[in-house]
Write a protein that holds these residues in place. Structure first.
Motif, mmCIF file in Angstrom:
data_model
loop_
_atom_site.group_PDB
_atom_site.id
_atom_site.type_symbol
_atom_site.label_atom_id
_atom_site.label_comp_id
_atom_site.label_asym_id
_atom_site.label_seq_id
_atom_site.Cartn_x
_atom_site.Cartn_y
_atom_site.Cartn_z
ATOM 1 N N LYS A 13 0.835 -1.205 0.000
ATOM 2 C CA LYS A 13 0.000 0.000 0.000
ATOM 3 C C LYS A 13 0.871 1.257 0.000
ATOM 4 O O LYS A 13 0.609 2.206 -0.744
ATOM 5 N N THR A 14 1.908 1.259 0.808
ATOM 6 C CA THR A 14 2.829 2.397 0.884
ATOM 7 C C THR A 14 3.551 2.584 -0.439
ATOM 8 O O THR A 14 3.672 3.713 -0.939
ATOM 9 N N GLN A 15 4.009 1.500 -1.023
ATOM 10 C CA GLN A 15 4.716 1.580 -2.297
ATOM 11 C C GLN A 15 3.798 2.104 -3.397
ATOM 12 O O GLN A 15 4.200 2.940 -4.210
ATOM 13 N N THR A 16 2.562 1.660 -3.408
ATOM 14 C CA THR A 16 1.595 2.128 -4.402
ATOM 15 C C THR A 16 1.346 3.625 -4.251
ATOM 16 O O THR A 16 1.323 4.371 -5.232
ATOM 17 N N MET A 17 1.184 4.071 -3.019
ATOM 18 C CA MET A 17 0.970 5.493 -2.755
ATOM 19 C C MET A 17 2.189 6.296 -3.190
ATOM 20 O O MET A 17 2.058 7.353 -3.826
ATOM 21 N N ASN A 18 3.371 5.819 -2.862
ATOM 22 C CA ASN A 18 4.600 6.503 -3.268
ATOM 23 C C ASN A 18 4.671 6.656 -4.784
ATOM 24 O O ASN A 18 5.034 7.710 -5.297
ATOM 25 N N GLU A 19 4.322 5.593 -5.498
ATOM 26 C CA GLU A 19 4.357 5.637 -6.957
ATOM 27 C C GLU A 19 3.357 6.653 -7.494
ATOM 28 O O GLU A 19 3.670 7.410 -8.421
ATOM 29 N N LYS A 20 2.168 6.705 -6.916
ATOM 30 C CA LYS A 20 1.162 7.678 -7.343
ATOM 31 C C LYS A 20 1.652 9.107 -7.099
ATOM 32 O O LYS A 20 1.484 9.985 -7.944
ATOM 33 N N ILE A 21 2.249 9.342 -5.940
ATOM 34 C CA ILE A 21 2.763 10.672 -5.614
ATOM 35 C C ILE A 21 3.883 11.063 -6.575
ATOM 36 O O ILE A 21 3.903 12.180 -7.105
ATOM 37 N N ASN A 53 -7.123 10.872 -6.968
ATOM 38 C CA ASN A 53 -6.807 9.445 -6.850
ATOM 39 C C ASN A 53 -5.796 9.149 -5.748
ATOM 40 O O ASN A 53 -5.633 8.000 -5.348
ATOM 41 N N LEU A 54 -5.127 10.180 -5.254
ATOM 42 C CA LEU A 54 -4.208 9.976 -4.129
ATOM 43 C C LEU A 54 -4.979 9.712 -2.837
ATOM 44 O O LEU A 54 -4.441 9.148 -1.893
ATOM 45 N N ASN A 55 -6.241 10.131 -2.793
ATOM 46 C CA ASN A 55 -7.086 9.938 -1.602
ATOM 47 C C ASN A 55 -6.426 10.480 -0.341
ATOM 48 O O ASN A 55 -6.417 9.828 0.704
ATOM 49 N N ASP A 56 -5.866 11.683 -0.451
ATOM 50 C CA ASP A 56 -5.202 12.308 0.684
ATOM 51 C C ASP A 56 -5.759 13.719 0.852
ATOM 52 O O ASP A 56 -5.554 14.578 -0.019
ATOM 53 N N ILE A 59 -3.160 16.726 0.774
ATOM 54 C CA ILE A 59 -2.678 17.049 -0.575
ATOM 55 C C ILE A 59 -3.790 17.726 -1.372
ATOM 56 O O ILE A 59 -3.556 18.733 -2.048
ATOM 57 N N LEU A 60 -4.994 17.197 -1.285
ATOM 58 C CA LEU A 60 -6.121 17.768 -2.019
ATOM 59 C C LEU A 60 -6.379 19.215 -1.594
ATOM 60 O O LEU A 60 -6.617 20.086 -2.432
ATOM 61 N N ALA A 61 -6.305 19.483 -0.298
ATOM 62 C CA ALA A 61 -6.529 20.848 0.197
ATOM 63 C C ALA A 61 -5.488 21.815 -0.357
ATOM 64 O O ALA A 61 -5.826 22.930 -0.782
ATOM 65 N N LEU A 62 -4.232 21.392 -0.382
ATOM 66 C CA LEU A 62 -3.182 22.268 -0.922
ATOM 67 C C LEU A 62 -3.303 22.421 -2.437
ATOM 68 O O LEU A 62 -3.013 23.489 -2.992
ATOM 69 N N TRP A 63 -3.737 21.378 -3.106
ATOM 70 C CA TRP A 63 -3.986 21.459 -4.549
ATOM 71 C C TRP A 63 -5.079 22.500 -4.827
ATOM 72 O O TRP A 63 -4.936 23.347 -5.697
ATOM 73 N N GLN A 64 -6.140 22.444 -4.054
ATOM 74 C CA GLN A 64 -7.240 23.383 -4.257
ATOM 75 C C GLN A 64 -6.796 24.822 -3.988
ATOM 76 O O GLN A 64 -7.195 25.744 -4.702
ATOM 77 N N LEU A 83 4.298 21.025 -3.226
ATOM 78 C CA LEU A 83 5.470 20.176 -3.474
ATOM 79 C C LEU A 83 6.107 19.699 -2.174
ATOM 80 O O LEU A 83 6.582 18.562 -2.089
ATOM 81 N N GLU A 84 6.081 20.542 -1.163
ATOM 82 C CA GLU A 84 6.633 20.148 0.133
ATOM 83 C C GLU A 84 5.837 18.994 0.741
ATOM 84 O O GLU A 84 6.417 18.015 1.219
ATOM 85 N N ILE A 85 4.506 19.091 0.712
ATOM 86 C CA ILE A 85 3.715 18.019 1.306
ATOM 87 C C ILE A 85 3.831 16.740 0.494
ATOM 88 O O ILE A 85 3.844 15.641 1.055
ATOM 89 N N LEU A 86 3.945 16.860 -0.819
ATOM 90 C CA LEU A 86 4.141 15.661 -1.640
ATOM 91 C C LEU A 86 5.430 14.957 -1.222
ATOM 92 O O LEU A 86 5.461 13.736 -1.083
ATOM 93 N N ALA A 87 6.471 15.731 -1.000
ATOM 94 C CA ALA A 87 7.763 15.134 -0.595
ATOM 95 C C ALA A 87 7.662 14.488 0.782
ATOM 96 O O ALA A 87 8.228 13.421 1.013
ATOM 97 N N THR A 88 6.929 15.114 1.699
ATOM 98 C CA THR A 88 6.844 14.561 3.042
ATOM 99 C C THR A 88 5.939 13.337 3.113
ATOM 100 O O THR A 88 6.064 12.534 4.034
ATOM 101 N N LYS A 89 5.038 13.175 2.140
ATOM 102 C CA LYS A 89 4.125 12.030 2.152
ATOM 103 C C LYS A 89 4.781 10.757 1.623
ATOM 104 O O LYS A 89 4.264 9.665 1.805
ATOM 105 N N ILE A 90 5.921 10.894 0.967
ATOM 106 C CA ILE A 90 6.631 9.718 0.457
ATOM 107 C C ILE A 90 7.307 9.035 1.641
ATOM 108 O O ILE A 90 8.008 9.660 2.412
ATOM 109 N N LYS A 91 7.052 7.753 1.755
ATOM 110 C CA LYS A 91 7.583 6.979 2.888
ATOM 111 C C LYS A 91 8.577 5.938 2.391
ATOM 112 O O LYS A 91 8.407 5.363 1.326
ATOM 113 N N VAL A 92 9.583 5.698 3.194
ATOM 114 C CA VAL A 92 10.585 4.676 2.893
ATOM 115 C C VAL A 92 10.029 3.336 3.339
ATOM 116 O O VAL A 92 9.527 3.202 4.463
ATOM 117 N N THR A 93 10.111 2.362 2.453
ATOM 118 C CA THR A 93 9.610 1.017 2.819
ATOM 119 C C THR A 93 10.746 0.075 3.078
ATOM 120 O O THR A 93 11.840 0.263 2.661
#
Length: 93
Positions: A13-21, A53-56, A59-64, A83-93
């Motif tokens: 799940k984490t890897q999928t989210m990272n790829e989407k981000i 599609n990120l379901n976050d 991120i959606l609030a900052l996009w808006q 861009l900052e929140i996108l970077a912080t949402k990426i997690k190391v697996t």
């Protein structure tokens, strides 16, 4: 065994989210930040769909906020925050 299965599901799940981000981030940089003119409707729609599609909610609030920016200065600040929140949402697996 259950714990291992749970951990593997979480990792996937984490890897999928990272790829989407990362995919959204790359597309955003290529189509918005490197754009030399107006962003076409198809690109805006693809970006909007990708963000949703990120379901976050964060991120959606900052996009808006970015999309609703009234001037260039606020757009720049909002894109930095996005861009900052996108970077912080990426997690190391």
């Amino acid at each position: 065994m259950k714990k291992e299965l749970y951990n593997e599901q979480l990792r996937v799940k984490t890897q999928t989210m990272n790829e989407k981000i990362l995919d959204f981030n790359k597309y955003f940089i290529d189509k918005v930040l490197k754009a030399e003119g107006e962003i076409d409707f198809e690109t805006r729609l693809k970006l909007e769909t990708a963000v949703r599609n990120l379901n976050d909610n964060d991120i959606l609030a900052l996009w808006q906020k970015f999309v609703e920016s009234k001037d260039e200065i606020s757009a720049q600040k909002n894109v930095q925050n996005l861009l900052e929140i996108l970077a912080t949402k990426i997690k190391v697996t």
